[in-house]
Design a protein around this motif. Structure first.
Motif, short mmCIF file in Angstrom:
data_model
loop_
_atom_site.label_atom_id
_atom_site.label_comp_id
_atom_site.label_asym_id
_atom_site.label_seq_id
_atom_site.Cartn_x
_atom_site.Cartn_y
_atom_site.Cartn_z
N LYS A 170 25.92 41.02 40.13
CA LYS A 170 26.93 40.50 40.85
C LYS A 170 26.71 40.91 42.27
CE LYS A 170 29.61 38.75 37.62
NZ LYS A 170 29.68 37.41 37.59
N TYR B 53 28.58 41.26 45.82
CA TYR B 53 29.73 41.76 46.53
C TYR B 53 29.53 41.19 48.10
CZ TYR B 53 31.83 44.34 42.81
OH TYR B 53 32.58 44.52 41.63
N PRO C 260 33.90 41.41 45.32
CA PRO C 260 33.16 40.62 44.61
C PRO C 260 33.49 39.17 45.35
CG PRO C 260 34.74 41.74 43.05
CD PRO C 260 34.98 42.18 44.70
N SER D 248 27.64 35.11 44.10
CA SER D 248 27.13 35.55 42.53
C SER D 248 26.57 34.42 42.12
CB SER D 248 28.16 36.15 41.95
OG SER D 248 28.51 37.29 42.32
N VAL E 26 25.01 46.03 41.23
CA VAL E 26 25.63 45.33 42.11
C VAL E 26 25.10 45.32 43.44
CG1 VAL E 26 27.71 45.34 43.58
CG2 VAL E 26 28.19 45.77 41.23
#
Length: 835
Positions: free
Chosen positions: A173, A175, A180, A185, A221
């Motif tokens: 993902k 950020y 987020p 993404s 992430v």
């Protein structure tokens, strides 16, 4: 008797003096950057004496707290490489705490002019569960894109087709500034290759996200921290008039594959801090040539195609911060991203049916003209409130609201050069698809220290608690036309709603050289799918996921540590994977999603070793991840057509070793190496498939300061084939180089960058292969990626502060080499010194 009395009084006085201790604490801050000054030497000297009563170092965040024996008047002296010594008179009472609050240390003009400074802020900050790459301090950022910089980030790889992997997987993902971001993404490669690196302050790779992070992102992430530095920030030194000021930059670039420009402005006025970014790019990548061979049970086909792409890209962001009082702050952010891709091309196909005896069915050829338009827009905004409960700001409550809105409109037109007699449908067709995703997020996070080894230092025990509610609504309206006639039975209109509630608790503790973190997060999802057409049946479901995470690390020295981490991550299928709409643009194939997909669960275990000094930074990570319900794309033949869809049918095990090396060989020469190797095993009982093999990726190069202050960066990128459940994708080899020169105290920078593949004509030749029980598919993509671009940037701002900041940045990379005592030696010396 008199002698005994004198000895008794002397012993009593010594005992009293030894027990007379004052705790001296505070935080040392870089006056120019508004950041804590790490590992500065602190000496406390009794006035009239030359011998230090105490000597120690500030922490990584600039904080210090030390018990000092004695009473009376003393001087406290702060020293750091490239800084002027800071002197303050103090008085020790022999008891209690002396809080010096925030102290500012400034650059040494003499040192900047005459000494080559080293051991300033490193390019990479390495922790057991997170790596941070300081893009703003890398000279290559002046003439590079964010995608270029990602190749240098530990645990990240970028292949020849610009596909990004984190920790060996694309299931991560993205950020932005710790929140987020839906658009990033969904299209990370497309966005990052358009973003200039100057827009980014740092890139964080969180390989072991704790319970505070959302559970989504199978392998971690990627957090993009935008360049919005003012002079101290609203939550930092806001309110200090000496920190008021502004800075900004203008940037333009032009090359063989496009042109663009951007602007950046940030600053602070009193308690208000602000930053704004804006950019526009017009890209025209090279025209790839695709050759494909497909063999099915009833048909054989060879295809040749070429496409031409134009990609206008626009992005803007705004950030505001305000300090309501000394214990509370508010912040607002807004970001807009838009791209409008136009893709036109042609396809020529030769098709035969060798199992039929009819001669007229063999050797047929047909062609088609393809026009694809894709407009994507994304808006995200947030409002934050933060309340601190102590002066050290280690206990606080943060409340956040975030809005994300992402409409997407794609239209594909296929016009065939029809041939009579072929048993496949070659009717001209149009697919018009409108997707829209809206997401509201409400979040509360609370952090409090449970104890501290010494007042004023970073807490040794910390508790994090929080909760989150996310409301996500995704809709898809897909209209299908044949020969200009709307086909309702082949069209789709549906809505997919997710409501997610989450709560977490996380403990962090430090026990001498041992640090530990353990957390538990629970997320419950309620899902509703409504089909507004009669093509499928509505359904609802709900499920819960308990997601644990833990890490344990041991510090052998302040610059060496070893850690063990574990986490469970999940990956919820997005609308592309779930959408059952059938793409019929290829007359010999069908592609569609699967609305019955379940959440993918991935277990990750890592052993992490970090070592860094003024000359060498080393990270080695040995990891293993596995999933028994992986979401895999797979193909099969049905009714003479190749069908491609998704399913929870993968069993994946991957063991990898990743190594990052950053070595300052000489004051003008720095070597980089970022790469890794892995063994992957993929299997599925559902489709009777198994694939496995070794794979690697490598990025290696150097940064060299040449005469006339020219900065050279040269890198080679190499990647082997990577494996999928039903096949593999070939590797690629690239050369990347850049040359920059700055003028007028670093205000004006000119740069040139080049990139080329190592095949004929500066191309990449990428092969892919997939096969199943009843099909075989092989393709060769020839991508002309060679590109030469020129960049010019100009920075401006408050003259005095800006010059100091630029001078300091100038020394960041070129000056990690000093003939004086290095900072690493200072750390080692302080560690051997008793208090």
């Amino acid at each position: 008797m008199t002698k005994k009395l004198f000895l008794s009084l002397a012993v009593s006085l010594m005992a009293t003096t030894a027990g007379a201790q004052t705790t001296v604490k505070g935080v040392l801050v870089d006056q120019t950057l508004g950041e804590g000054e790490p590992y500065a030497t602190v000496r406390i000297i009794k006035q009239g004496s030359e011998k230090a009563a105490a000597q120690f170092l500030t922490g990584v965040d600039g904080r210090f707290s030390q018990q000092v024996s004695g009473r009376g008047k003393y001087d406290i002296v702060f020293s750091s490489v490239g800084k002027e010594d800071l002197h303050r008179p103090i008085e020790l009472t022999g008891s209690g705490t002396l809080n010096l609050d925030t102290l500012y240390i400034k650059d040494s003009a003499t040192a900047l002019q005459g000494v080559e400074i080293v051991a300033q802020k490193p390019l990479v900050k390495m922790e057991v569960d997170k790596m941070s790459y300081n893009v703003a301090e890398d000279d290559d950022a002046k003439a590079s894109t964010v995608l270029d910089m990602l190749r240098k980030v530990p645990m990240v790889s970028v292949d020849g087709q610009d596909n990004i992997s984190v920790n060996g997987s694309s299931a991560f993902k993205v950020y932005v500034d710790g929140k987020p971001n839906m658009m990033f993404s969904t299209n990370p490669s497309m966005i990052f290759k358009n973003m200039p690196a100057s827009m980014v302050k740092s890139i964080e790779v969180v390989t072991n996200p704790g319970a505070k992070y959302d559970a989504e992102g199978a392998t971690g992430v990627l957090n993009i921290v935008l360049n919005k530095e003012g002079f101290g920030g609203a939550a930092g030194a806001a309110g200090s008039s000496s920190m008021d000021g502004f800075s900004g930059s203008l940037r333009a670039q032009a090359g063989t594959n496009g042109w663009g420009g951007g602007a950046f402005l940030s600053g602070q006025k009193g308690k208000l801090s602000y930053s704004a970014n804006a950019m526009y790019n017009q890209m025209k990548p090279g025209t790839p040539k695709v050759s494909q061979e497909m063999i099915q049970s009833l048909m054989e086909q060879t295809t040749e195609s070429r496409t031409e792409t134009r990609l206008p890209f626009t992005m803007g962001s705004l950030s505001l911060g305000y300090e309501l009082d000394s214990m509370s702050t508010v912040g607002l952010t807004a970001q807009l991203t838009s791209m409008n891709m136009k893709n036109t091309g042609w396809t020529k196909s030769a098709i035969s049916f060798p199992h039929f005896s009819t001669p007229t069915l063999n050797g047929w050829q047909y062609g088609s003209d393809i026009d694809m338009r894709n407009r994507q827009t994304s808006f995200s905004g947030s409002a934050d409130y933060q309340r601190f409960f102590n002066r050290e700001r280690t206990s606080f409550l943060a409340l956040t609201y975030q809005l994300s809105y992402s409409p997407n409109h794609s239209k594909t037109t296929t016009d065939f050069h029809a041939v009579d007699g072929l048993p496949i449908d070659l009717t001209d067709r149009l697919s018009d698809n409108r997707e829209k995703t809206t997401e509201h997020t409400f979040q509360a996070d609370y952090t409090t220290p449970l104890g501290s080894s010494m007042e004023g230092t970073t807490p040794t025990h910390t508790l994090n608690l929080g909760g989150k509610i996310m409301l996500r609504r995704a809709s898809s309206l897909a209209d299908y036309y044949q020969a200009g006639t709307f086909m309702p039975d082949m069209s789709m209109d549906y809505v997919h709603e997710n409501r997610i509630g989450a709560a977490y608790a996380e403990y962090e503790g430090r026990y001498g050289s041992v640090s530990a973190k353990a957390g538990l997060r629970y997320e419950h999802t309620w899902q509703d799918v409504e089909y507004k057409t009669a093509t499928a049946q509505d359904f609802s479901t709900d499920y819960g996921n308990l997601v644990p995470s833990a890490s344990l690390s041991y510090a052998f020295a302040p610059t060496t540590n070893l850690g063990l981490t574990y986490n469970l991550r999940i990956s919820r299928p997005g609308i592309t994977y779930l959408n059952p709409y059938i793409d019929r643009s290829d007359p010999t194939a069908r592609t569609y999603g699967n609305s019955n997909l379940d959440v993918e669960k991935t277990h990750n275990v890592s052993l992490v070793f970090n070592q860094y000094s003024t000359k060498l930074m080393l990270n080695a990570t040995l990891s293993h991840n596995f999933s028994d319900n992986g979401i895999e794309q797979y193909s099969f033949e049905r009714d003479g057509l190749l069908n491609t869809t998704y399913g929870n049918l993968g069993h994946r095990h991957q063991t990898a070793l990743n190594v990052y090396l950053n070595w300052l060989l000489h004051k003008n020469t720095r070597l980089f190496m970022n790469g890794g190797g892995s063994y992957v095993d993929l299997r599925s009982d559902a489709i009777d498939a198994h694939n496995s093999g070794w794979q690697y990726n490598l990025m290696a190069g150097l940064q060299q300061t040449l005469p006339w202050q020219l900065k050279l960066g040269a890198y080679v990128v190499s990647q082997s084939k990577t494996y999928t459940l039903q096949g593999w994708s070939g590797g690629a080899n690239l050369l990347i180089g850049n040359l920059t020169r700055s003028f007028f105290n670093e205000k004006l920078t000119l740069g040139i960058q080049g990139l080329t593949g190592l095949n004929k004509g500066g191309c990449l030749n990428i092969e892919t292969e997939s096969q199943g029980r009843d099909f075989y598919n092989h393709s060769l993509v020839r991508v002309p990626i060679y590109n030469v671009s020129f960049t010019v940037s100009y920075t401006f701002g408050n003259a005095g502060q800006r010059m100091m900041a630029q001078q300091q940045r100038q020394t960041r990379i070129e000056s990690d080499f000093i003939e004086q005592k290095s900072q690493g030696e200072m750390i080692q010396g302080a560690g051997n010194m008793g208090n």
